[in-house]
Design a protein around this motif. Sequence first.
Motif, PDB file in Angstrom:
ATOM      1  N   SER A  70       0.827  -1.211   0.000  1.00 55.35           N
ATOM      2  CA  SER A  70       0.000   0.000   0.000  1.00 55.35           C
ATOM      3  C   SER A  70       0.857   1.254   0.000  1.00 55.35           C
ATOM      4  O   SER A  70       0.540   2.233  -0.683  1.00 55.35           O
ATOM      5  CB  SER A  70      -0.927   0.007   1.213  1.00 55.35           C
ATOM      6  OG  SER A  70      -1.789  -1.092   1.196  1.00 55.35           O
ATOM      7  N   ILE A  71       1.942   1.218   0.775  1.00 54.33           N
ATOM      8  CA  ILE A  71       2.861   2.364   0.802  1.00 54.33           C
ATOM      9  C   ILE A  71       3.451   2.586  -0.585  1.00 54.33           C
ATOM     10  O   ILE A  71       3.482   3.711  -1.098  1.00 54.33           O
ATOM     11  CB  ILE A  71       3.978   2.153   1.842  1.00 54.33           C
ATOM     12  CG1 ILE A  71       3.407   2.166   3.256  1.00 54.33           C
ATOM     13  CG2 ILE A  71       5.070   3.213   1.710  1.00 54.33           C
ATOM     14  CD1 ILE A  71       4.386   1.707   4.318  1.00 54.33           C
ATOM     15  N   GLU A  72       3.933   1.521  -1.211  1.00 57.07           N
ATOM     16  CA  GLU A  72       4.541   1.646  -2.534  1.00 57.07           C
ATOM     17  C   GLU A  72       3.534   2.067  -3.593  1.00 57.07           C
ATOM     18  O   GLU A  72       3.866   2.830  -4.503  1.00 57.07           O
ATOM     19  CB  GLU A  72       5.224   0.335  -2.936  1.00 57.07           C
ATOM     20  CG  GLU A  72       6.469   0.039  -2.141  1.00 57.07           C
ATOM     21  CD  GLU A  72       7.491   1.172  -2.216  1.00 57.07           C
ATOM     22  OE1 GLU A  72       7.724   1.727  -3.315  1.00 57.07           O
ATOM     23  OE2 GLU A  72       8.044   1.522  -1.154  1.00 57.07           O
ATOM     24  N   THR A  73       2.304   1.598  -3.484  1.00 55.98           N
ATOM     25  CA  THR A  73       1.268   1.992  -4.440  1.00 55.98           C
ATOM     26  C   THR A  73       0.969   3.475  -4.331  1.00 55.98           C
ATOM     27  O   THR A  73       0.884   4.181  -5.348  1.00 55.98           O
ATOM     28  CB  THR A  73      -0.018   1.168  -4.194  1.00 55.98           C
ATOM     29  OG1 THR A  73       0.286  -0.219  -4.348  1.00 55.98           O
ATOM     30  CG2 THR A  73      -1.117   1.571  -5.161  1.00 55.98           C
ATOM     31  N   LEU A  74       0.829   3.965  -3.100  1.00 56.83           N
ATOM     32  CA  LEU A  74       0.585   5.391  -2.910  1.00 56.83           C
ATOM     33  C   LEU A  74       1.783   6.220  -3.365  1.00 56.83           C
ATOM     34  O   LEU A  74       1.620   7.258  -4.014  1.00 56.83           O
ATOM     35  CB  LEU A  74       0.251   5.695  -1.447  1.00 56.83           C
ATOM     36  CG  LEU A  74      -0.077   7.143  -1.120  1.00 56.83           C
ATOM     37  CD1 LEU A  74      -1.276   7.627  -1.922  1.00 56.83           C
ATOM     38  CD2 LEU A  74      -0.335   7.307   0.364  1.00 56.83           C
ATOM     39  N   ARG A  75       2.982   5.746  -3.068  1.00 54.63           N
ATOM     40  CA  ARG A  75       4.186   6.471  -3.473  1.00 54.63           C
ATOM     41  C   ARG A  75       4.305   6.551  -4.986  1.00 54.63           C
ATOM     42  O   ARG A  75       4.607   7.605  -5.549  1.00 54.63           O
ATOM     43  CB  ARG A  75       5.431   5.808  -2.880  1.00 54.63           C
ATOM     44  CG  ARG A  75       6.708   6.592  -3.143  1.00 54.63           C
ATOM     45  CD  ARG A  75       7.897   5.979  -2.448  1.00 54.63           C
ATOM     46  NE  ARG A  75       7.719   6.127  -1.012  1.00 54.63           N
ATOM     47  CZ  ARG A  75       8.146   5.240  -0.105  1.00 54.63           C
ATOM     48  NH1 ARG A  75       8.764   4.153  -0.497  1.00 54.63           N
ATOM     49  NH2 ARG A  75       7.954   5.453   1.170  1.00 54.63           N
ATOM     50  N   SER A  76       4.037   5.448  -5.668  1.00 57.13           N
ATOM     51  CA  SER A  76       4.131   5.483  -7.129  1.00 57.13           C
ATOM     52  C   SER A  76       2.995   6.307  -7.737  1.00 57.13           C
ATOM     53  O   SER A  76       3.190   6.952  -8.767  1.00 57.13           O
ATOM     54  CB  SER A  76       4.140   4.074  -7.704  1.00 57.13           C
ATOM     55  OG  SER A  76       2.921   3.424  -7.475  1.00 57.13           O
ATOM     56  N   ALA A  77       1.828   6.309  -7.102  1.00 59.72           N
ATOM     57  CA  ALA A  77       0.730   7.138  -7.600  1.00 59.72           C
ATOM     58  C   ALA A  77       1.030   8.621  -7.393  1.00 59.72           C
ATOM     59  O   ALA A  77       0.684   9.453  -8.228  1.00 59.72           O
ATOM     60  CB  ALA A  77      -0.567   6.768  -6.891  1.00 59.72           C
ATOM     61  N   ALA A  78       1.690   8.944  -6.295  1.00 61.72           N
ATOM     62  CA  ALA A  78       1.965  10.352  -5.997  1.00 61.72           C
ATOM     63  C   ALA A  78       3.155  10.891  -6.779  1.00 61.72           C
ATOM     64  O   ALA A  78       3.131  12.036  -7.235  1.00 61.72           O
ATOM     65  CB  ALA A  78       2.214  10.523  -4.500  1.00 61.72           C
ATOM     66  N   TYR A  79       4.205  10.094  -6.925  1.00 56.97           N
ATOM     67  CA  TYR A  79       5.436  10.604  -7.532  1.00 56.97           C
ATOM     68  C   TYR A  79       5.731  10.050  -8.919  1.00 56.97           C
ATOM     69  O   TYR A  79       6.509  10.627  -9.657  1.00 56.97           O
ATOM     70  CB  TYR A  79       6.631  10.313  -6.613  1.00 56.97           C
ATOM     71  CG  TYR A  79       6.590  11.108  -5.340  1.00 56.97           C
ATOM     72  CD1 TYR A  79       6.946  12.450  -5.336  1.00 56.97           C
ATOM     73  CD2 TYR A  79       6.179  10.540  -4.153  1.00 56.97           C
ATOM     74  CE1 TYR A  79       6.905  13.195  -4.176  1.00 56.97           C
ATOM     75  CE2 TYR A  79       6.139  11.271  -2.989  1.00 56.97           C
ATOM     76  CZ  TYR A  79       6.500  12.585  -3.011  1.00 56.97           C
ATOM     77  OH  TYR A  79       6.456  13.335  -1.856  1.00 56.97           O
ATOM     78  N   GLY A  80       5.135   8.936  -9.265  1.00 58.88           N
ATOM     79  CA  GLY A  80       5.471   8.325 -10.546  1.00 58.88           C
ATOM     80  C   GLY A  80       4.348   8.384 -11.554  1.00 58.88           C
ATOM     81  O   GLY A  80       4.308   7.591 -12.482  1.00 58.88           O
ATOM     82  N   SER A  81       3.430   9.288 -11.378  1.00 62.52           N
ATOM     83  CA  SER A  81       2.298   9.371 -12.301  1.00 62.52           C
ATOM     84  C   SER A  81       2.139  10.805 -12.797  1.00 62.52           C
ATOM     85  O   SER A  81       2.937  11.687 -12.491  1.00 62.52           O
ATOM     86  CB  SER A  81       1.015   8.923 -11.597  1.00 62.52           C
ATOM     87  OG  SER A  81       0.665   9.845 -10.590  1.00 62.52           O
ATOM     88  N   SER A  82       1.096  11.017 -13.533  1.00 60.06           N
ATOM     89  CA  SER A  82       0.846  12.361 -14.059  1.00 60.06           C
ATOM     90  C   SER A  82       0.472  13.347 -12.958  1.00 60.06           C
ATOM     91  O   SER A  82       0.559  14.549 -13.159  1.00 60.06           O
ATOM     92  CB  SER A  82      -0.255  12.308 -15.114  1.00 60.06           C
ATOM     93  OG  SER A  82      -1.448  11.839 -14.538  1.00 60.06           O
ATOM     94  N   LEU A  83       0.075  12.840 -11.787  1.00 54.54           N
ATOM     95  CA  LEU A  83      -0.240  13.728 -10.662  1.00 54.54           C
ATOM     96  C   LEU A  83       0.967  14.556 -10.265  1.00 54.54           C
ATOM     97  O   LEU A  83       0.860  15.761 -10.033  1.00 54.54           O
ATOM     98  CB  LEU A  83      -0.731  12.917  -9.460  1.00 54.54           C
ATOM     99  CG  LEU A  83      -0.941  13.687  -8.148  1.00 54.54           C
ATOM    100  CD1 LEU A  83      -2.114  14.653  -8.300  1.00 54.54           C
ATOM    101  CD2 LEU A  83      -1.184  12.731  -6.999  1.00 54.54           C
ATOM    102  N   SER A  84       2.144  13.924 -10.224  1.00 55.39           N
ATOM    103  CA  SER A  84       3.345  14.655  -9.820  1.00 55.39           C
ATOM    104  C   SER A  84       3.768  15.684 -10.863  1.00 55.39           C
ATOM    105  O   SER A  84       4.509  16.605 -10.546  1.00 55.39           O
ATOM    106  CB  SER A  84       4.497  13.681  -9.543  1.00 55.39           C
ATOM    107  OG  SER A  84       4.828  12.963 -10.706  1.00 55.39           O
TER     108      SER A  84
END
Length: 123
Positions: free
Chosen positions: A25-39
């Motif tokens: 869950s931590i890694e999923t949130l981290r990749s969604a926050a920093y490794g996606s178009s959101l960042s």
Amino acid sequence: SVFVVFSSATIGVMTGFAVAIFKLSIETLRSAAYGSSLSEQIYWWLIPALGGIGVGLLSLTGEFSPGLRGTANEIDALSLSVKEDLRFSDASRFFRKPLAAIITLGSGCSLGPEGPSVEVGMT
């Protein structure tokens, strides 16, 4: 006895799955926050601030479980009590703290997941 060994193995397997889900869950949130178009759409320094706001909103739903020592003391007190119903009065508070740790660590906190993982296992 066989029951104790079976119970211990079951608890160990369930704890392992809970900690694995916690870390994923931590890694999923981290990749969604920093490794996606959101960042790319917001400033990178806003992501930890949004995580802090999320944890703040989560704290409005009730208190967090006590720290590691407090949790152990509460479990000991419940196991020594003479009540027939040994359930925690508010079990949802034991899920708030891991969720807060997922939000905090996934949004950029530089601490590690080791301490919260131990608490997930105790819960």
